[in-house]
Design a protein around this motif. Structure first.
Motif, short mmCIF file in Angstrom:
data_model
loop_
_atom_site.label_atom_id
_atom_site.label_comp_id
_atom_site.label_asym_id
_atom_site.label_seq_id
_atom_site.Cartn_x
_atom_site.Cartn_y
_atom_site.Cartn_z
N UNK A 63 21.07 20.63 -26.07
CA UNK A 63 20.58 22.01 -26.17
C UNK A 63 21.17 22.89 -25.08
N UNK A 64 21.42 22.32 -23.91
CA UNK A 64 22.00 23.07 -22.79
C UNK A 64 23.51 23.21 -22.91
N UNK A 65 24.12 22.53 -23.89
CA UNK A 65 25.56 22.63 -24.09
C UNK A 65 26.38 21.77 -23.14
N UNK A 66 25.74 20.80 -22.48
CA UNK A 66 26.47 19.92 -21.57
C UNK A 66 27.13 18.76 -22.29
N UNK A 77 25.58 6.58 -37.36
CA UNK A 77 24.57 7.09 -36.44
C UNK A 77 25.14 8.27 -35.65
N UNK A 78 24.26 9.09 -35.12
CA UNK A 78 24.70 10.20 -34.29
C UNK A 78 25.50 9.66 -33.11
N UNK A 79 26.53 10.40 -32.75
CA UNK A 79 27.37 10.06 -31.60
C UNK A 79 27.33 11.24 -30.64
N UNK A 80 27.60 10.97 -29.38
CA UNK A 80 27.58 12.02 -28.37
C UNK A 80 28.87 11.97 -27.57
N UNK A 81 29.33 13.16 -27.18
CA UNK A 81 30.56 13.25 -26.41
C UNK A 81 30.42 14.31 -25.33
N UNK A 82 31.22 14.15 -24.30
CA UNK A 82 31.20 15.10 -23.19
C UNK A 82 32.17 16.24 -23.35
N UNK A 83 33.01 16.21 -24.35
CA UNK A 83 33.98 17.28 -24.57
C UNK A 83 33.28 18.43 -25.28
N UNK A 84 33.01 19.48 -24.54
CA UNK A 84 32.32 20.65 -25.08
C UNK A 84 33.11 21.91 -24.72
N UNK A 85 32.78 22.98 -25.39
CA UNK A 85 33.36 24.27 -25.03
C UNK A 85 34.71 24.56 -25.65
N UNK A 113 37.84 9.65 -33.21
CA UNK A 113 38.85 10.18 -32.29
C UNK A 113 38.84 11.70 -32.35
N UNK A 114 39.11 12.33 -31.22
CA UNK A 114 39.20 13.79 -31.17
C UNK A 114 40.49 14.26 -31.81
N UNK A 115 40.41 15.40 -32.50
CA UNK A 115 41.57 16.05 -33.10
C UNK A 115 41.53 17.51 -32.65
N UNK A 116 42.54 17.92 -31.92
CA UNK A 116 42.58 19.30 -31.45
C UNK A 116 42.74 20.26 -32.61
N UNK A 117 42.19 21.45 -32.45
CA UNK A 117 42.28 22.50 -33.46
C UNK A 117 43.73 22.96 -33.55
N UNK A 118 44.25 23.01 -34.76
CA UNK A 118 45.64 23.38 -34.98
C UNK A 118 45.88 24.88 -34.89
N UNK A 119 44.84 25.67 -35.05
CA UNK A 119 45.03 27.12 -35.13
C UNK A 119 44.67 27.86 -33.85
N UNK A 120 44.24 27.15 -32.81
CA UNK A 120 43.97 27.84 -31.56
C UNK A 120 42.52 28.18 -31.33
N UNK A 121 42.22 29.46 -31.21
CA UNK A 121 40.88 29.88 -30.79
C UNK A 121 39.82 29.64 -31.86
N UNK A 122 38.57 29.55 -31.40
CA UNK A 122 37.44 29.28 -32.29
C UNK A 122 37.06 30.52 -33.09
#
Length: 144
Positions: free
Chosen positions: A66-69, A79-87, A102-111
């Motif tokens: 909830x705090x976005x950490x 099952x639900x998974x948790x990661x520290x990569x936020x923002x 595995x993480x996949x970076x956004x191909x188009x840039x900004x959110x």
């Protein structure tokens, strides 16, 4: 002498959360891990601070999410998974066989990196994409 604040403790305090040994251990466990489920997180917290209830782990996960950490992801059928990569606006690849994530970076840039064909009046700020397939280990096993 008072022990110096760890970066995790400073982040908790900065988010307006009470700093406890269990919360610091949980944040560090999630950040050191790789898309961990609740059981793996609880085990990691216990390794760091000793005894902690599963209920306390769930409550801390909820507060830190909830705090976005930390970020909660829920691939279908897993099952639900948790990661520290936020923002940032990254996505995930999930193995259909073993459940590896595995993480996949956004191909188009900004959110958000995907523009909907119709936003229905919503103010869209995030797009979530999950790529499904087989991880390298499962692909090799299946092709053998």
């Amino acid at each position: 002498m008072i022990a110096p604040m760890t970066p995790a403790a400073e982040e908790l305090r900065g988010a307006g959360l009470r700093v406890t040994a269990a919360r610091v251990a949980l944040l560090e466990t999630v950040r050191d891990g790789d898309h961990l489920d609740v059981e793996a997180i609880a085990s990691g917290v216990r390794d760091r601070v000793g005894r902690v209830s599963l209920q306390a782990v769930y409550e801390a996960l909820h507060a830190l999410t909830a705090a976005g950490l930390i970020r909660r992801i829920e691939p279908a059928g897993s099952p639900a998974r948790f990661e520290g990569r936020v923002g940032d606006n990254h996505h995930h690849a999930v193995c259909r066989s073993c459940g590896a994530v595995a993480d996949v970076d956004c191909a188009a840039g900004r959110a958000p990196c995907l523009a909907p064909s119709d936003d229905h009046g919503f103010s869209i700020d995030e797009a979530e994409v999950i790529y499904w397939g087989l991880c390298p280990g499962c692909s090799t096993t299946r092709n053998s």
